[in-house]
Design an enzyme around this catalytic site. Structure first.
Site, PDB file in Angstrom:
ATOM      1  N   LYS A 166      11.007   3.204   2.572  1.00 30.27           N
ATOM      2  CA  LYS A 166      11.096   4.651   2.429  1.00 30.27           C
ATOM      3  C   LYS A 166      11.865   5.003   1.152  1.00 30.27           C
ATOM      4  O   LYS A 166      12.990   4.534   0.947  1.00 30.27           O
ATOM      5  CB  LYS A 166      11.799   5.267   3.646  1.00 30.27           C
ATOM      6  CG  LYS A 166      11.133   4.943   4.978  1.00 30.27           C
ATOM      7  CD  LYS A 166       9.698   5.403   5.056  1.00 30.27           C
ATOM      8  CE  LYS A 166       9.573   6.879   5.264  1.00 30.27           C
ATOM      9  NZ  LYS A 166       9.883   7.337   6.620  1.00 30.27           N
ATOM     10  N   LYS A 210       2.190   4.650   1.420  1.00 25.96           N
ATOM     11  CA  LYS A 210       2.232   5.179   2.783  1.00 25.96           C
ATOM     12  C   LYS A 210       1.893   6.668   2.732  1.00 25.96           C
ATOM     13  O   LYS A 210       2.724   7.501   2.362  1.00 25.96           O
ATOM     14  CB  LYS A 210       3.616   4.964   3.402  1.00 25.96           C
ATOM     15  CG  LYS A 210       3.708   5.330   4.872  1.00 25.96           C
ATOM     16  CD  LYS A 210       5.079   4.961   5.431  1.00 25.96           C
ATOM     17  CE  LYS A 210       5.161   5.262   6.920  1.00 25.96           C
ATOM     18  NZ  LYS A 210       5.049   6.698   7.217  1.00 25.96           N
ATOM     19  N   GLU A 258       0.837  -1.203   0.000  1.00 27.39           N
ATOM     20  CA  GLU A 258       0.000   0.000   0.000  1.00 27.39           C
ATOM     21  C   GLU A 258       0.873   1.255   0.000  1.00 27.39           C
ATOM     22  O   GLU A 258       1.963   1.242   0.575  1.00 27.39           O
ATOM     23  CB  GLU A 258      -0.877   0.015   1.273  1.00 27.39           C
ATOM     24  CG  GLU A 258      -1.678  -1.252   1.473  1.00 27.39           C
ATOM     25  CD  GLU A 258      -2.127  -1.455   2.922  1.00 27.39           C
ATOM     26  OE1 GLU A 258      -1.919  -0.524   3.736  1.00 27.39           O
ATOM     27  OE2 GLU A 258      -2.658  -2.524   3.227  1.00 27.39           O
ATOM     28  N   CYS A 260      10.546  49.150  -3.122  1.00 29.59           N
ATOM     29  CA  CYS A 260      10.332  50.574  -2.839  1.00 29.59           C
ATOM     30  C   CYS A 260      11.616  51.394  -2.786  1.00 29.59           C
ATOM     31  O   CYS A 260      11.555  52.615  -2.661  1.00 29.59           O
ATOM     32  CB  CYS A 260       9.563  50.737  -1.519  1.00 29.59           C
ATOM     33  SG  CYS A 260      10.536  50.296  -0.057  1.00 29.59           S
TER      34      CYS A 260
END
Length: 658
Positions: A307, A112, A110, A404
């Site tokens: 990971k 993550k 699945e 500016c």
């Protein structure tokens, strides 16, 4: 051995600090990949040196804590973390351990989801409570906020009598980009990534704020189900989907080769998911085998999280653009050749500040390595110096504001460079709102939304312009009308006599807030006398130090500031101190207020002290003259007692001010 022990202790402290930033404050300061590397190093050292085992090590528990702002919830079934793996070799080693223990070979793979983990409780199909993971054992009750999550079912179809499920609250990329666009328009700091935005939304005290964030939830596990049993994880997910949940996409596979191929596929197509992912989860499908494998102190033995490494690519710096934020801070960004990163085309990368540019020596024309920090904000990692063209020159941020033209100054306490312009268009909204705020000129009815309305209509460009607004023009604006316009004009007229202390606070001079404004107003009496004062004279005033004195002189010497002062003078705004101290019985004395007083608010007591020439401080020290303590006085009272500082209650205070 002592060196190893010191490294272990340093790693534990560093990881716990990052846990606090990530789980409790929803504001990580390093990437997931960098965090995982620290945790992995600690795990390796602890495994090699069991004599340094500590049950309180971050390797032995989930990182978060339950916050005191929400009611605590003890999870019936702990919400465990996952063991991370960073290569297919490690994943195959996980498979070998599982196979040796239970012989199971079917896995669910699945994505993550990178969000906030939640426990959801249902009774007779009705949603009754939701809680964050917290430390895995105790979370925080966020039921009302969860009710605002768009796709969370409040009532289930054909569900068991009691059901607890686990899911991930997330903010979709589309919602995140929309939210950041609006924040950019308002000049607010951008949210780092969808995960932090979702977590912060869930911890809002007002559910309306959470509702405005348009969150979603994806359910990925049955924690407890009464009156029904499942043989496999896949079967339980099918049941959850039939009850009405949005369920995590999952694929059931029987070989590790298939699992690795699916993980690669998820990584290659991660930009197609509506949410961010930070890896892929591999779980044993058989629930009986899960039961047999059990868990460690913090993670199940039947699952692993693969990971993905952060994607890094090279590009060329075409230019360095400088943006001026709402607070006047200059933020440089590298304009780079388009490059595909984490599923999106990147054309800009943050350079943070001048110190960052100098440290990396980033130059226009350089080839740089770029990644997405936290998978969302592109940043420059390093310069490929061997590819630098001969003509590339060191880069320095401008000395004057690109918006500016006002001088740029560096913050004394940081690396930020800031525009000093009182009329800078980039700071227009912030300056006007601050000028009208309660602690400054206290113009009732001129909040941020009204200021935005006036600016959009071209009626207001500077703070001083407030005093040149006309009721008939204001009345034509959306959501205003004649009565609202008249009320606003009356509030503006009233503010003309607010006095010098409030005016100085309203100017927004660095280091000069309401306290310094009162000190300066009491000392000089008029704005003209203050403007004539030199830096040395300012430095000699109590509580006005060298940095503040320099800021004051720089502000008054600015052409934009002088223009504002001329406009305010012509509009009839008072430049005199509204409060004169006649009775100086508290002159030279410093008071600290703590606890709840019976009849005075702290502000009221502070005004009385200041009216007698005294000062009010927020902290106790040896220089404190007196502590005025009410009920539930805390650490300030204890410190005063330890230092021998005089302590009085309200009755004694009333005697002093008779």
């Amino acid at each position: 051995m002592d060196e190893i022990k010191r490294e272990i202790e340093a790693l534990r402290a560093e990881i716990e600090e990052h846990n606090r930033h990530y789980y409790d404050e929803d504001a990580p300061i390093i990437s997931d990949f960098e965090y995982d590397a620290l945790l992995r190093r600690l795990e390796e050292l602890e495994a090699a040196h069991p004599e340094f085992f500590d049950p309180n090590s971050p390797t032995q528990h989930v990182g978060g804590t339950a916050k005191s702002t929400f009611a605590p919830v003890t999870h019936e079934v702990p919400l465990e973390s996952l063991n991370d793996v960073f290569s297919f070799e490690e994943l195959r080693a996980f498979d070998e351990r599982v196979t040796a223990a239970v012989g199971g070979r079917e896995y669910s793979v699945e994505p993550k989801i990178d969000g906030l983990s939640m426990s959801l409780e249902y009774e007779n199909g009705v949603f009754v409570r939701g809680a964050t993971r917290g430390d895995g054992v105790t979370g925080e009750d966020v039921t009302e906020n969860l009710k605002t999550v768009r796709n969370l079912p409040k009532r289930l179809k054909n569900a068991p009598p009691r059901l607890i499920v686990r899911g991930e609250v997330y903010m979709s990329r589309a919602v995140f980009e929309e939210l950041n666009e609006k924040r950019a328009e308002r000049g607010e700091a951008l949210l780092a990534n969808p995960r932090n935005a979702a977590a912060g939304s869930m911890r809002q005290q007002d559910p309306k704020v959470a509702a405005a964030r348009k969150l979603d939830i994806c359910v990925f596990n049955v924690q407890k189900a009464e009156g029904v049993s499942f043989a496999t994880h896949g079967e339980s997910l099918d049941a959850l989907e039939s009850y009405g949940f949005y369920v995590v996409p999952h694929t059931l596979l029987k070989s590790m080769d298939e699992v690795c191929a699916r993980i690669e596929e998820i990584g290659d197509t991660r930009d197609r998911f509506p949410y961010d992912i930070d890896g892929a989860v591999v779980k044993i499908n058989s629930l009986a085998e899960r039961e047999a494998l059990g868990s460690t102190a913090k993670a199940p033995r039947w699952a692993a999280a693969y990971k993905y490494p952060p994607e890094v690519k090279e590009s060329v710096v075409k230019d360095i653009a400088v943006q001026v934020g709402r607070t006047g801070v200059l933020t440089p960004k590298a304009v780079i050749e388009p490059v595909r990163l984490a599923g999106t085309t990147v054309t800009n990368a943050t350079l943070h500040n001048q110190d960052f540019i100098t440290k990396l020596d980033v130059r226009i024309g350089d080839t740089v390595r770029v990644r997405k920090a936290g998978e969302i904000i592109p940043e420059v990692l390093e310069v490929v110096k061997e590819k630098r063209p001969d003509w590339a020159a060191p880069y320095h941020l401008p000395e004057r504001c690109p918006e500016c033209g006002a001088p740029i100054v560096r913050d004394e306490d940081g690396a930020a460079l800031r525009c000093t312009g009182a009329e800078c268009p980039a700071q227009r909204l912030r300056n006007i709102v601050h000028f009208a705020s309660r602690e400054a000129m206290d113009i009732e009815g001129l909040g941020e939304s009204v200021a935005e309305n006036l600016i959009s209509a071209g009626l207001l460009t500077t703070p001083a312009g407030i005093y040149y607004l006309r009721a008939e023009d204001i009345a034509k604006l959306d959501r205003m009308g004649k009565k609202s316009a008249e009320n606003l004009i009356n509030a503006i007229e009233k503010s003309k006599s607010a006095g010098l202390a409030r005016l100085l606070c309203a100017f927004g001079i660095r280091q000069v807030g309401s306290k310094a404004g009162k000190i300066l107003a009491a000392h000089f009496g008029t704005l003209d006398k203050l403007m004539a004062a030199g830096e040395e004279e300012l430095r000699n005033i109590p509580d006005i130090g060298e940095i503040t004195a320099k800021s004051i002189r720089e502000w008054f010497e600015s052409e934009q500031s002088q223009h504002q002062i001329r406009l305010l003078r012509e509009a009839g705004v008072s430049f005199k101190s509204a409060e004169t101290v006649k009775d100086t019985r508290f002159a030279g004395m410093t008071f600290v207020l703590t606890g709840t007083l019976p009849t005075y608010t702290r502000d009221e007591a502070a005004r009385i002290i200041e009216s007698f020439g005294g000062k009010v401080s927020g902290s106790v020290s040896k220089k404190t003259s007196c502590v005025l303590a009410g009920e539930a006085a805390g650490s300030k009272l204890a410190k005063a007692e330890s230092l021998g500082v005089k302590i009085i209650d309200e009755a004694e205070f009333n005697e002093l001010i008779k």
